[in-house]
Design a protein around this motif. Structure first.
Motif, PDB file in Angstrom:
ATOM      1  N   UNK A 164    -104.300   0.049  22.791  1.00  0.00           N
ATOM      2  CA  UNK A 164    -105.280  -1.045  22.661  1.00  0.00           C
ATOM      3  C   UNK A 164    -104.548  -2.328  22.298  1.00  0.00           C
ATOM      4  N   UNK A 165    -103.687  -2.228  21.297  1.00  0.00           N
ATOM      5  CA  UNK A 165    -102.960  -3.385  20.777  1.00  0.00           C
ATOM      6  C   UNK A 165    -101.994  -3.942  21.833  1.00  0.00           C
ATOM      7  N   UNK A 166    -101.238  -3.051  22.468  1.00  0.00           N
ATOM      8  CA  UNK A 166    -100.180  -3.509  23.372  1.00  0.00           C
ATOM      9  C   UNK A 166    -100.693  -3.856  24.764  1.00  0.00           C
ATOM     10  N   UNK A 167    -101.674  -3.124  25.262  1.00  0.00           N
ATOM     11  CA  UNK A 167    -102.094  -3.304  26.661  1.00  0.00           C
ATOM     12  C   UNK A 167    -103.582  -3.642  26.813  1.00  0.00           C
ATOM     13  N   UNK A 168    -104.270  -3.764  25.696  1.00  0.00           N
ATOM     14  CA  UNK A 168    -105.689  -4.147  25.768  1.00  0.00           C
ATOM     15  C   UNK A 168    -106.601  -3.057  26.311  1.00  0.00           C
ATOM     16  N   UNK A 169    -106.142  -1.813  26.294  1.00  0.00           N
ATOM     17  CA  UNK A 169    -107.037  -0.732  26.756  1.00  0.00           C
ATOM     18  C   UNK A 169    -108.113  -0.525  25.685  1.00  0.00           C
ATOM     19  N   UNK A 170    -109.375  -0.590  26.087  1.00  0.00           N
ATOM     20  CA  UNK A 170    -110.464  -0.601  25.087  1.00  0.00           C
ATOM     21  C   UNK A 170    -110.738   0.782  24.477  1.00  0.00           C
ATOM     22  N   UNK A 171    -109.834   1.201  23.606  1.00  0.00           N
ATOM     23  CA  UNK A 171    -109.974   2.531  23.001  1.00  0.00           C
ATOM     24  C   UNK A 171    -110.833   2.477  21.741  1.00  0.00           C
ATOM     25  N   UNK A 172    -111.439   3.602  21.442  1.00  0.00           N
ATOM     26  CA  UNK A 172    -112.119   3.779  20.150  1.00  0.00           C
ATOM     27  C   UNK A 172    -111.953   5.247  19.773  1.00  0.00           C
ATOM     28  N   UNK A 173    -111.633   5.500  18.495  1.00  0.00           N
ATOM     29  CA  UNK A 173    -111.425   6.879  18.039  1.00  0.00           C
ATOM     30  C   UNK A 173    -112.550   7.295  17.102  1.00  0.00           C
ATOM     31  N   UNK A 174    -113.046   8.500  17.324  1.00  0.00           N
ATOM     32  CA  UNK A 174    -114.152   9.014  16.510  1.00  0.00           C
ATOM     33  C   UNK A 174    -113.673  10.248  15.750  1.00  0.00           C
ATOM     34  N   UNK A 175    -113.767  10.210  14.444  1.00  0.00           N
ATOM     35  CA  UNK A 175    -113.334  11.358  13.646  1.00  0.00           C
ATOM     36  C   UNK A 175    -114.524  12.280  13.405  1.00  0.00           C
ATOM     37  N   UNK A 176    -114.595  13.362  14.160  1.00  0.00           N
ATOM     38  CA  UNK A 176    -115.694  14.325  14.025  1.00  0.00           C
ATOM     39  C   UNK A 176    -115.462  15.181  12.776  1.00  0.00           C
ATOM     40  N   UNK A 177    -116.556  15.470  12.070  1.00  0.00           N
ATOM     41  CA  UNK A 177    -116.507  16.359  10.900  1.00  0.00           C
ATOM     42  C   UNK A 177    -117.152  17.697  11.284  1.00  0.00           C
ATOM     43  N   UNK A 178    -116.386  18.773  11.178  1.00  0.00           N
ATOM     44  CA  UNK A 178    -116.781  20.156  11.493  1.00  0.00           C
ATOM     45  C   UNK A 178    -118.129  20.268  12.235  1.00  0.00           C
ATOM     46  N   UNK A 179    -118.023  20.396  13.543  1.00  0.00           N
ATOM     47  CA  UNK A 179    -119.204  20.351  14.412  1.00  0.00           C
ATOM     48  C   UNK A 179    -119.752  21.771  14.619  1.00  0.00           C
ATOM     49  N   UNK A 180    -121.071  21.889  14.670  1.00  0.00           N
ATOM     50  CA  UNK A 180    -121.678  23.208  14.846  1.00  0.00           C
ATOM     51  C   UNK A 180    -122.900  23.063  15.746  1.00  0.00           C
ATOM     52  N   UNK A 181    -123.475  24.217  16.105  1.00  0.00           N
ATOM     53  CA  UNK A 181    -124.654  24.221  16.975  1.00  0.00           C
ATOM     54  C   UNK A 181    -124.402  25.174  18.132  1.00  0.00           C
ATOM     55  N   UNK A 182    -125.373  25.291  19.068  1.00  0.00           N
ATOM     56  CA  UNK A 182    -125.189  26.161  20.227  1.00  0.00           C
ATOM     57  C   UNK A 182    -123.884  25.850  20.951  1.00  0.00           C
ATOM     58  N   UNK A 183    -123.208  26.891  21.427  1.00  0.00           N
ATOM     59  CA  UNK A 183    -121.911  26.823  22.135  1.00  0.00           C
ATOM     60  C   UNK A 183    -120.734  26.575  21.195  1.00  0.00           C
ATOM     61  N   UNK A 184    -120.942  26.642  19.891  1.00  0.00           N
ATOM     62  CA  UNK A 184    -119.805  26.431  18.985  1.00  0.00           C
ATOM     63  C   UNK A 184    -118.673  27.399  19.328  1.00  0.00           C
ATOM     64  N   UNK A 185    -117.448  26.945  19.187  1.00  0.00           N
ATOM     65  CA  UNK A 185    -116.280  27.777  19.504  1.00  0.00           C
ATOM     66  C   UNK A 185    -116.306  29.070  18.690  1.00  0.00           C
TER      67      UNK A 185
END
Ligand code: NAD
Ligand code: UGA
Length: 313
Positions: A164-185
């Protein structure tokens, strides 16, 4: 709108594909069917939307694909492909983590330099924080992972920021907290717990059960993913949590209530790589993404129990 989802046959990627197809996107999904768990789960995830006329599937490793071609005319990239799992990331296994989590991300970001995407959304993890008493965990706080997996997720997050910083690629990072529900690993706790309740087997409980997690329902994560694609900014990092913290022992009680069965626990030592507590600060995600978790733990666990019961023994 064209969206690319990496890791589309996985737990979270498959839910996201359904939502994007429902929004009218053309979706290209990539997955190499990593053997981190049984193929039948991933086939079943994919079967929910594989025949949708706006869906195209590429069965390959991101590291081997002609990425410029894949990304041609793409509006949004949701990069979820990874080798997940904190406890299994030690020793020889780490080469898979560096290949699937770090190298694959770097190649994807490189390819973005030659195309114009509206947003590159990266699935990061609460594991980047490590063990801390500074709760709730804030995006501006320190990161000191306690598992090689956490290190690999943080490295890829740094790569997103760099590109993002060097090439302007519009990145965004999402920190998921222990995900659950149908199809959980099937390597994750609620999946193991529910399956064993169903067949009346002992449940491995690591540590003393007083470790806690901010569990997040999969549909809330998917809402966070689309909100991050569509918000006007980039270069940010956001937590996506469930809005609460509960000990494992109390979570087990909730599952007992939902299932009407009693868990037979078998204690084991604390596992290397596990953090003791997680709790997300959601202020930033609320402010900039309008993120608000909607599904309570009771409700989400009831839906996961229904899914696992329907799968049968
Ligand atoms: P998952 O294992 O169900 O899905 C990941 C998919 O990526 C798998 O189907 C796998 O085959 C695919 N994949 C891996 N490496 C690949 C490669 N090199 N090329 C193509 N496909 C590849 O995992 P999940 O639980 O759905 O997690 C999705 C993402 O969210 C991951 O990046 C994970 O690190 C992150 N995450 C998950 C959680 C959670 O609680 N499930 C929490 C934090 C972060
Ligand atoms: C989860 C995901 O597996 C990671 O991919 C993800 O990156 C991470 O969340 C995250 O939030 O970043 P974890 O919190 O370890 O990791 O989720 P579970 O595997 O469901 O474990 C939850 C708790 O249950 C841990 O304390 C673990 O030690 C415990 N556990 C797990 C058991 O007691 N017994 C088991 O058989 C499995």
């Amino acid at each position: 709108m064209k969206s690319v989802i990496t890791g589309v046959a996985g737990f979270i990627g498959s839910h996201l594909a359904e939502k994007l197809l429902g929004l009218g996107h053309e979706v290209v999904g990539v997955d190499k069917f990593l053997d981190n768990y049984a193929r039948e789960f991933k086939d079943s995830n994919l079967s929910q939307f594989a025949k949708h006329p706006s869906f195209k599937f590429i069965n390959d490793d991101l590291v081997n694909i002609e990425l410029h071609q894949l990304l041609n005319q793409t509006d949004y990239i949701f990069h979820l492909a990874a080798q997940p799992g904190v406890r299994s990331s030690w020793g020889e296994e780490f080469s898979h983590y560096s290949h699937n989590n770090i190298l694959a991300t770097q190649l994807l970001l490189e390819a973005c330099k030659q195309v114009k995407v509206r947003k590159f959304v990266y699935a990061s993890s609460s594991s980047v924080y490590g063990d801390t008493d500074d709760l709730p965990m804030r995006e501006s706080g320190g990161t000191r992972p306690v598992s090689p997996y956490g290190v690999s997720k943080l490295a890829a997050e740094h790569l997103c920021y760099l590109y993002w910083k060097a090439f302007g690629i519009p990145t965004v990072s999402l920190r998921f907290f222990t995900v659950y529900g149908p199809r959980q690993r099937p390597d994750m706790f609620f999946h193991i717990l529910m399956r064993r309740l169903l067949v009346d087997e002992e449940i491995p409980l690591y540590d003393d059960g007083k470790q806690s997690r901010d569990f997040t329902y999969c549909a809330d994560i998917v809402d966070g993913l689309t909100a991050a694609a569509f918000y006007p900014g980039s270069g940010d990092v956001f937590n996506l949590g469930g809005g609460g913290e509960i000990t494992l022992l109390n979570a087990i009680k909730l599952v007992e209530k939902v299932s009407g069965r009693k868990a037979k626990l078998k204690r084991f030592d604390r596992q290397r790589g596990d953090v003791r507590r997680t709790r997300a600060s959601l202020g930033q995600a609320k402010k900039k993404l309008g993120y608000k978790p909607l599904v309570s733990l009771d409700e989400g666990l009831a839906r996961q129990w229904e899914w696992i019961s329907a799968m049968g023994k």
